[in-house]
Motif scaffolding. Structure first.
Motif, PDB file in Angstrom:
ATOM      1  N   ARG A   1     -25.250  53.649 -73.476  1.00 30.83           N
ATOM      2  CA  ARG A   1     -26.216  54.418 -74.258  1.00 30.83           C
ATOM      3  C   ARG A   1     -27.239  53.494 -74.916  1.00 30.83           C
ATOM      4  NH1 ARG A   1     -24.723  58.511 -79.297  1.00 30.83           N
ATOM      5  NH2 ARG A   1     -24.541  56.540 -80.409  1.00 30.83           N
TER       6      ARG A   1
ATOM      7  N   GLU B   1     -29.007  63.319 -79.615  1.00 31.05           N
ATOM      8  CA  GLU B   1     -28.516  63.056 -80.979  1.00 31.05           C
ATOM      9  C   GLU B   1     -28.827  61.624 -81.387  1.00 31.05           C
ATOM     10  OE1 GLU B   1     -24.811  64.456 -82.407  1.00 31.05           O
ATOM     11  OE2 GLU B   1     -24.818  66.274 -81.213  1.00 31.05           O
TER      12      GLU B   1
ATOM     13  N   LEU C   1     -32.448  61.350 -82.327  1.00 30.93           N
ATOM     14  CA  LEU C   1     -32.698  61.886 -83.674  1.00 30.93           C
ATOM     15  C   LEU C   1     -32.345  60.852 -84.736  1.00 30.93           C
ATOM     16  CD1 LEU C   1     -31.270  65.519 -83.381  1.00 30.93           C
ATOM     17  CD2 LEU C   1     -33.677  64.880 -83.605  1.00 30.93           C
ATOM     18  N   LEU C   2     -31.228  60.156 -84.506  1.00 29.76           N
ATOM     19  CA  LEU C   2     -30.805  59.126 -85.449  1.00 29.76           C
ATOM     20  C   LEU C   2     -31.830  57.994 -85.494  1.00 29.76           C
ATOM     21  CD1 LEU C   2     -28.431  58.357 -87.293  1.00 29.76           C
ATOM     22  CD2 LEU C   2     -27.427  57.146 -85.362  1.00 29.76           C
TER      23      LEU C   2
ATOM     24  N   ALA D   1     -34.714  59.202 -87.532  1.00 28.84           N
ATOM     25  CA  ALA D   1     -34.338  59.273 -88.955  1.00 28.84           C
ATOM     26  C   ALA D   1     -34.315  57.871 -89.562  1.00 28.84           C
ATOM     27  CB  ALA D   1     -32.974  59.944 -89.109  1.00 28.84           C
TER      28      ALA D   1
ATOM     29  N   HIS E   1     -41.966  61.284 -93.750  1.00 26.13           N
ATOM     30  CA  HIS E   1     -41.646  62.357 -92.807  1.00 26.13           C
ATOM     31  C   HIS E   1     -42.913  62.840 -92.092  1.00 26.13           C
ATOM     32  CE1 HIS E   1     -37.620  62.785 -94.706  1.00 26.13           C
ATOM     33  NE2 HIS E   1     -37.309  63.214 -93.507  1.00 26.13           N
TER      34      HIS E   1
ATOM     35  N   ALA F   1     -43.634  62.714 -88.052  1.00 27.05           N
ATOM     36  CA  ALA F   1     -44.073  63.872 -87.264  1.00 27.05           C
ATOM     37  C   ALA F   1     -45.319  63.528 -86.451  1.00 27.05           C
ATOM     38  CB  ALA F   1     -44.347  65.059 -88.191  1.00 27.05           C
TER      39      ALA F   1
ATOM     40  N   GLN G   1     -44.149  61.375 -83.481  1.00 23.89           N
ATOM     41  CA  GLN G   1     -43.480  62.162 -82.434  1.00 23.89           C
ATOM     42  C   GLN G   1     -44.472  63.023 -81.651  1.00 23.89           C
ATOM     43  OE1 GLN G   1     -40.154  63.442 -85.226  1.00 23.89           O
ATOM     44  NE2 GLN G   1     -39.103  63.503 -83.270  1.00 23.89           N
ATOM     45  N   THR G   2     -45.409  63.614 -82.394  1.00 25.59           N
ATOM     46  CA  THR G   2     -46.437  64.431 -81.754  1.00 25.59           C
ATOM     47  C   THR G   2     -47.277  63.576 -80.803  1.00 25.59           C
ATOM     48  OG1 THR G   2     -46.534  65.848 -83.699  1.00 25.59           O
ATOM     49  CG2 THR G   2     -48.444  65.903 -82.228  1.00 25.59           C
TER      50      THR G   2
END
Lengths: 187, 187
Positions: free
Chosen positions: B52, B118, B121-122, B125, B150, B154, B157-158
């Motif tokens: 992974r 998952e 996402l970590l 974060a 945050h 965003a 990511q966008t």
């Protein structure tokens, strides 16, 4: 569920929070939770897939609450206002079923356990995606819907952290208002 | 690392992307990746904890790139401008080591595999927390630092989603500029 277990689910949630706090998440089994709640293991597994899910299957789905709030937002609201109305709706519904103390206990356990933190991130990501989809449903285009949804998720998390901190007497919905005002001040 | 493996790490990354794409993440072993890359399994495990991590240990850390960009931002920039400068710096460094095609292949594999989603996402974060800490380091208070971090995550990511979509000829840093402009338009 039989009528002889009127609040088996609530008792299992309380028992899980107690046991995870006392002896840690890893050392607690589904059987321990069932015993403390006075139900059988079989009853436990009728309600929850595993011990982790006790902390993640609330009485209502955060996703649905947010989507409902977005759908009900004023016609002339901006996308950001719509989705903040969504997370505020979730805040209102959440405090109807959880005290601040219960929420704070849950946060402490999640923070202490890497597997639970990953699951919590997934929960927030799912809520964000639901908010984004609800905005698209209301005619908001991309990338606006995604950016607004992520901003609202940040507002929700900020408000939640403040609410459980014990540093304020504000309720969760009012903490959402406060965080939304702080977000506006970023610009 | 011996000098007889000048780009063993890069070859293992390429091999992993190929194999995960061909036969899926679950069916691919660390040994398969090592064999395809022409290295021993022992070499694989000197570089990566498990299969992974091949997808999550880039040549540089996203966290450090963002922190560097925040630290270098103009003195008179707003918190949001500082942290957007941070993610833009990460974008600049990222395109120096990854082509859009490599990034798109990686996204497809991550999206198809729940365990990788998952982990992703970590990763986001962790990047958000690093951005938040870098803002606090520059004297920004809470909740501003958290909300700005945050928002910048965003934007990143966008921008990333748009860049790998193939719908634009813009580079990743320019996609960050575009998403940052869309964020400003939310208000």
């Amino acid at each position: 569920m039989g009528r002889w277990e009127p609040d088996a689910r609530g008792r299992m949630l309380d028992a899980a929070i107690e046991l995870f706090g006392e002896q840690g998440f890893d050392k607690t089994t589904a059987g321990d939770i069932a015993a403390r709640a006075g139900v059988t293991e079989r009853t436990f597994f009728r309600h929850f897939a595993d011990k982790r899910e006790v902390l993640f299957s609330g009485p209502g789905s955060l996703d649905e609450m947010v989507a409902k709030g977005v759908a009900a937002a004023d016609e002339d609201a901006s996308p950001l206002q719509m989705v903040i109305a969504g997370v505020r709706q979730a805040a209102v519904e959440l405090v109807a079923v959880r005290t601040r103390e219960q929420a704070a206990d849950r946060v402490r356990i999640v923070e202490a356990t890497p597997a639970l933190r990953e699951r919590e991130l997934l929960k927030m990501a799912t809520m964000t995606a639901a908010a984004q989809a609800a905005l698209v449903e209301r005619g908001v285009g991309e990338p606006t819907a995604g950016l607004a949804a992520h901003s609202a998720a940040a507002v929700f998390q900020t408000a939640f952290t403040r609410w459980v901190s014990g540093d304020t007497d504000l309720g969760l919905p009012e903490c959402v208002d406060e965080a939304a005002a702080a977000l506006r001040d970023l610009y």
